[in-house]
Enzyme design. Structure first.
Site, PDB file in Angstrom:
ATOM      1  N   ASN A 191     -77.754 -62.633  11.340  1.00  0.00           N
ATOM      2  CA  ASN A 191     -78.599 -61.509  10.833  1.00  0.00           C
ATOM      3  C   ASN A 191     -77.772 -60.078  10.987  1.00  0.00           C
ATOM      4  O   ASN A 191     -78.361 -59.271  11.263  1.00  0.00           O
ATOM      5  CB  ASN A 191     -79.942 -61.328  11.838  1.00  0.00           C
ATOM      6  CG  ASN A 191     -80.805 -62.554  11.793  1.00  0.00           C
ATOM      7  OD1 ASN A 191     -80.929 -63.151  10.409  1.00  0.00           O
ATOM      8  ND2 ASN A 191     -81.153 -62.994  12.849  1.00  0.00           N
ATOM      9  N   ARG A 192     -76.495 -60.186  10.687  1.00  0.00           N
ATOM     10  CA  ARG A 192     -75.524 -58.984  10.965  1.00  0.00           C
ATOM     11  C   ARG A 192     -75.707 -58.179  12.403  1.00  0.00           C
ATOM     12  O   ARG A 192     -75.463 -57.047  12.493  1.00  0.00           O
ATOM     13  CB  ARG A 192     -75.784 -58.175   9.787  1.00  0.00           C
ATOM     14  CG  ARG A 192     -75.689 -58.677   8.429  1.00  0.00           C
ATOM     15  CD  ARG A 192     -74.140 -59.082   8.340  1.00  0.00           C
ATOM     16  NE  ARG A 192     -73.807 -59.399   6.942  1.00  0.00           N
ATOM     17  CZ  ARG A 192     -73.720 -60.567   6.652  1.00  0.00           C
ATOM     18  NH1 ARG A 192     -74.073 -61.887   7.473  1.00  0.00           N
ATOM     19  NH2 ARG A 192     -73.237 -61.060   5.434  1.00  0.00           N
TER      20      ARG A 192
END
Length: 214
Positions: A191-192
């Site tokens: 999810n970065r």
């Protein structure tokens, strides 16, 4: 126009937590380097990008090979009269970076570069294959040449000139030691929400450790 917006991947191979890291960046770099080497998937784990401030005022980056790292810093070799060498002589503040895609890791190192001692450069030059030694001598690195033929003919002539003779390191070629003042370790996460841990050198030579937002 080439649209690259759909180039995506999920990063989920590892994590970087304060509870598992040493107090200095060299030890963590050593751990990561050998983990990447053992994992495989990269031809040259020691390939790194060196960024300098050019004499024309522009930054410039290029890939070179790290040849040694110690508690003092990171060593690579080059032609001192090259664009890179002249840039460092003018401004020794440089940046090194490693991207190890196999383990989704990046290391960014800010530091100051200085020439290493001549005897260390001599020792490394002596360890190089004959072709690499002669290649270093024949190339006026970063200078304009009319054709590749100039290099190839120059190499053939040097092979004749040095046949059966010792090949000594030319004075214009040698190593730089980059002493780090800041080292950032980046570990890809889902999810970065990547892990970023930064080490900053303090006046007492200890390292201040911070977590950065991705």
């Amino acid at each position: 126009m080439e649209d690259l917006s759909n180039y995506r991947k999920s990063y989920d191979k590892s994590e970087l937590l304060e509870s598992t890291i040493p107090e200095d960046p060299i030890n963590l770099f050593n751990r990561w380097f050998h983990e990447v080497e053992d994992f495989g998937g990269l031809d040259e784990v020691n390939a790194m990008t060196v960024s300098t401030f050019g004499l024309d005022g522009f930054p410039k980056s290029r890939v070179v090979l790290l040849k040694q790292f110690t508690y003092e810093g990171f060593i690579f070799y080059t032609n001192y009269d090259s664009e890179k060498g002249r840039a460092i002589a003018n401004n020794p503040n440089v940046c090194l970076s490693f991207f190890w895609s196999s383990l989704e890791r990046q290391v960014i190192i800010k530091g100051t570069a200085e020439k290493i001692s001549e005897n260390i450069s001599d020792g490394y030059f002596e360890s190089r294959p004959t072709g690499s030694k002669l290649g270093a001598i024949v190339s006026n690195q970063s200078q304009v040449i009319p054709s590749r033929t100039v290099l190839e003919e120059g190499l053939k002539q040097l092979e004749k000139d040095f046949e059966g003779k010792e090949i000594l390191r030319p004075k214009f070629w040698g190593g730089f030691l980059v002493r780090p003042v800041e080292v950032e370790f980046w570990q890809g996460r889902p999810n970065r929400l990547h892990d970023r841990i930064r080490f900053q050198l303090q006046e007492d030579y200890s390292w201040k450790i911070d977590r950065l937002s991705p």
